[in-house]
Design a protein around this motif. Structure first.
Motif, PDB file in Angstrom:
ATOM      1  N   ARG A 120       0.271  -1.550  -0.422  1.00  0.00           N
ATOM      2  CA  ARG A 120      -0.409  -0.145   0.382  1.00  0.00           C
ATOM      3  C   ARG A 120       0.621   1.178   0.575  1.00  0.00           C
ATOM      4  O   ARG A 120       2.084   0.989   0.850  1.00  0.00           O
ATOM      5  CB  ARG A 120      -1.021   0.203   0.666  1.00  0.00           C
ATOM      6  CG  ARG A 120      -1.314   1.787   1.264  1.00  0.00           C
ATOM      7  CD  ARG A 120      -2.560   1.227   2.053  1.00  0.00           C
ATOM      8  NE  ARG A 120      -2.866   2.515   3.196  1.00  0.00           N
ATOM      9  CZ  ARG A 120      -2.944   2.913   3.728  1.00  0.00           C
ATOM     10  NH1 ARG A 120      -3.700   2.296   5.126  1.00  0.00           N
ATOM     11  NH2 ARG A 120      -3.605   4.705   3.893  1.00  0.00           N
ATOM     12  N   TRP A 121      -0.043   2.350  -0.834  1.00  0.00           N
ATOM     13  CA  TRP A 121       1.018   3.401  -0.696  1.00  0.00           C
ATOM     14  C   TRP A 121       0.477   4.060   0.427  1.00  0.00           C
ATOM     15  O   TRP A 121      -1.062   4.830   0.350  1.00  0.00           O
ATOM     16  CB  TRP A 121       0.913   4.225  -2.091  1.00  0.00           C
ATOM     17  CG  TRP A 121       1.484   4.151  -2.926  1.00  0.00           C
ATOM     18  CD1 TRP A 121       1.157   3.118  -3.802  1.00  0.00           C
ATOM     19  CD2 TRP A 121       3.141   3.924  -3.302  1.00  0.00           C
ATOM     20  NE1 TRP A 121       1.995   2.357  -4.703  1.00  0.00           N
ATOM     21  CE2 TRP A 121       3.609   3.192  -4.305  1.00  0.00           C
ATOM     22  CE3 TRP A 121       3.873   4.270  -2.866  1.00  0.00           C
ATOM     23  CZ2 TRP A 121       4.219   3.107  -5.116  1.00  0.00           C
ATOM     24  CZ3 TRP A 121       5.027   4.660  -3.759  1.00  0.00           C
ATOM     25  CH2 TRP A 121       5.863   4.034  -4.751  1.00  0.00           C
ATOM     26  N   TRP A 122       1.131   4.951   1.136  1.00  0.00           N
ATOM     27  CA  TRP A 122       0.688   5.924   2.677  1.00  0.00           C
ATOM     28  C   TRP A 122       1.121   7.193   2.252  1.00  0.00           C
ATOM     29  O   TRP A 122       2.493   7.380   2.188  1.00  0.00           O
ATOM     30  CB  TRP A 122       1.502   5.038   3.602  1.00  0.00           C
ATOM     31  CG  TRP A 122       0.993   3.657   4.046  1.00  0.00           C
ATOM     32  CD1 TRP A 122       1.333   2.674   3.782  1.00  0.00           C
ATOM     33  CD2 TRP A 122      -0.083   3.433   4.851  1.00  0.00           C
ATOM     34  NE1 TRP A 122       1.008   1.657   4.361  1.00  0.00           N
ATOM     35  CE2 TRP A 122       0.349   2.439   5.067  1.00  0.00           C
ATOM     36  CE3 TRP A 122      -0.181   4.873   6.218  1.00  0.00           C
ATOM     37  CZ2 TRP A 122      -0.687   1.436   6.001  1.00  0.00           C
ATOM     38  CZ3 TRP A 122      -1.081   3.408   6.786  1.00  0.00           C
ATOM     39  CH2 TRP A 122      -1.173   2.439   7.258  1.00  0.00           C
ATOM     40  N   THR A 123       0.272   8.166   2.437  1.00  0.00           N
ATOM     41  CA  THR A 123       0.961   9.948   3.219  1.00  0.00           C
ATOM     42  C   THR A 123       1.389   9.642   4.233  1.00  0.00           C
ATOM     43  O   THR A 123       0.933   8.715   5.278  1.00  0.00           O
ATOM     44  CB  THR A 123      -0.084  10.760   2.526  1.00  0.00           C
ATOM     45  OG1 THR A 123      -1.431   9.885   3.619  1.00  0.00           O
ATOM     46  CG2 THR A 123      -1.115  10.598   1.296  1.00  0.00           C
ATOM     47  N   CYS A 124       2.223  10.942   4.030  1.00  0.00           N
ATOM     48  CA  CYS A 124       2.774  10.897   4.841  1.00  0.00           C
ATOM     49  C   CYS A 124       1.451  11.560   6.866  1.00  0.00           C
ATOM     50  O   CYS A 124       1.563  10.692   8.098  1.00  0.00           O
ATOM     51  CB  CYS A 124       3.715  12.431   5.427  1.00  0.00           C
ATOM     52  SG  CYS A 124       4.879  12.884   6.635  1.00  0.00           S
ATOM     53  N   GLN A 125       0.753  11.586   6.489  1.00  0.00           N
ATOM     54  CA  GLN A 125      -0.541  12.333   7.296  1.00  0.00           C
ATOM     55  C   GLN A 125      -0.785  10.722   7.794  1.00  0.00           C
ATOM     56  O   GLN A 125      -1.592  10.414   8.561  1.00  0.00           O
ATOM     57  CB  GLN A 125      -1.609  12.712   6.980  1.00  0.00           C
ATOM     58  CG  GLN A 125      -2.699  13.058   7.403  1.00  0.00           C
ATOM     59  CD  GLN A 125      -3.630  13.522   7.123  1.00  0.00           C
ATOM     60  OE1 GLN A 125      -3.752  14.193   5.922  1.00  0.00           O
ATOM     61  NE2 GLN A 125      -4.650  14.801   8.381  1.00  0.00           N
ATOM     62  N   GLU A 126      -1.081   9.818   6.530  1.00  0.00           N
ATOM     63  CA  GLU A 126      -1.838   8.342   7.208  1.00  0.00           C
ATOM     64  C   GLU A 126      -1.431   7.487   8.289  1.00  0.00           C
ATOM     65  O   GLU A 126      -1.887   7.155   9.037  1.00  0.00           O
ATOM     66  CB  GLU A 126      -2.221   7.946   5.641  1.00  0.00           C
ATOM     67  CG  GLU A 126      -3.048   8.520   4.574  1.00  0.00           C
ATOM     68  CD  GLU A 126      -3.144   7.881   3.527  1.00  0.00           C
ATOM     69  OE1 GLU A 126      -4.640   7.973   3.215  1.00  0.00           O
ATOM     70  OE2 GLU A 126      -2.056   6.947   2.948  1.00  0.00           O
ATOM     71  N   LEU A 127       0.199   7.860   7.463  1.00  0.00           N
ATOM     72  CA  LEU A 127       1.130   7.222   8.633  1.00  0.00           C
ATOM     73  C   LEU A 127       0.995   7.722  10.169  1.00  0.00           C
ATOM     74  O   LEU A 127       1.703   6.733  11.168  1.00  0.00           O
ATOM     75  CB  LEU A 127       2.827   7.306   7.774  1.00  0.00           C
ATOM     76  CG  LEU A 127       3.086   6.041   7.215  1.00  0.00           C
ATOM     77  CD1 LEU A 127       4.732   6.511   6.716  1.00  0.00           C
ATOM     78  CD2 LEU A 127       3.294   4.175   8.120  1.00  0.00           C
ATOM     79  N   ALA A 128       1.128   8.688  10.001  1.00  0.00           N
ATOM     80  CA  ALA A 128       0.495   9.565  11.848  1.00  0.00           C
ATOM     81  C   ALA A 128      -0.441   9.072  11.848  1.00  0.00           C
ATOM     82  O   ALA A 128      -0.399   9.371  13.334  1.00  0.00           O
ATOM     83  CB  ALA A 128       0.810  10.764  11.602  1.00  0.00           C
TER      84      ALA A 128
END
Length: 174
Positions: A131-139
């Motif tokens: 899956r590709w994650w944005t920085c915000q999704e990771l946070a």
């Protein structure tokens, strides 16, 4: 954490410090690609991790990073950048302890479709997708992600660019 080894070498690994190359792969939207792994016999014991794995033979870490990325994701159109981070880690996986010296390379790609075509038998039993994650999704993620603090590290990378030299991350002993 998963054992990301090739050519059946996961069956040969009996301990000692394993040299590992990992890839912090960013797409044009600055999303990072993570693989979803779990214990082979317990899919509920799961986590997310960067592509990569152990060096084979006399290959360099750069060669291993590109090979592992291709095998685990099918992505070959990449621009491999500098080593961002180094981390020592030790964890139980698949009934044994893994001790690793991991180097994390920055890479960029426009290729976002993934296809895991080169997984070992152990990886086929323990990797459930990508899956590709944005920085915000990771946070905001409540799931386990390795290395820990990846959201913070990614945010710093995106805001400040790559460090002048590899940053040594805290050792992780699980």
């Amino acid at each position: 954490m998963p054992a990301e080894t090739r050519g059946g070498s996961e069956d040969a690994y009996t301990g000692g410090l394993r040299k590992v190359a990992r890839v912090v792969l960013l797409d044009p939207d600055d999303r990072v690609l993570l693989l979803h792994g779990h214990e082979p016999d317990d899919p509920s014991d799961a986590w997310w991790f960067t592509p990569g794995g152990g060096l084979e033979g006399a290959e360099s870490r750069e060669q291993a990073a590109l090979r592992e990325l291709a095998e685990e994701t099918g992505i070959t159109d990449v621009e491999l950048g500098p080593v961002l981070w180094r981390r020592m880690c030790s964890f139980p996986f698949a009934g044994r302890r893994w001790d690793q010296d991991e180097w994390y390379f920055l890479a960029r790609t426009a290729q976002t479709a993934t296809e895991a075509t080169g997984l070992t038998e152990l990886e086929r039993r323990s990797v459930a997708g990508a899956r590709w994650w944005t920085c915000q999704e990771l946070a905001l993620a409540r799931e386990t992600v390795y290395p820990t603090r990846l959201a913070e590290l990614l945010r710093r990378l995106l805001d400040e660019g790559p460090p002048a030299g590899p940053v040594t991350l805290d050792a992780e002993i699980v």
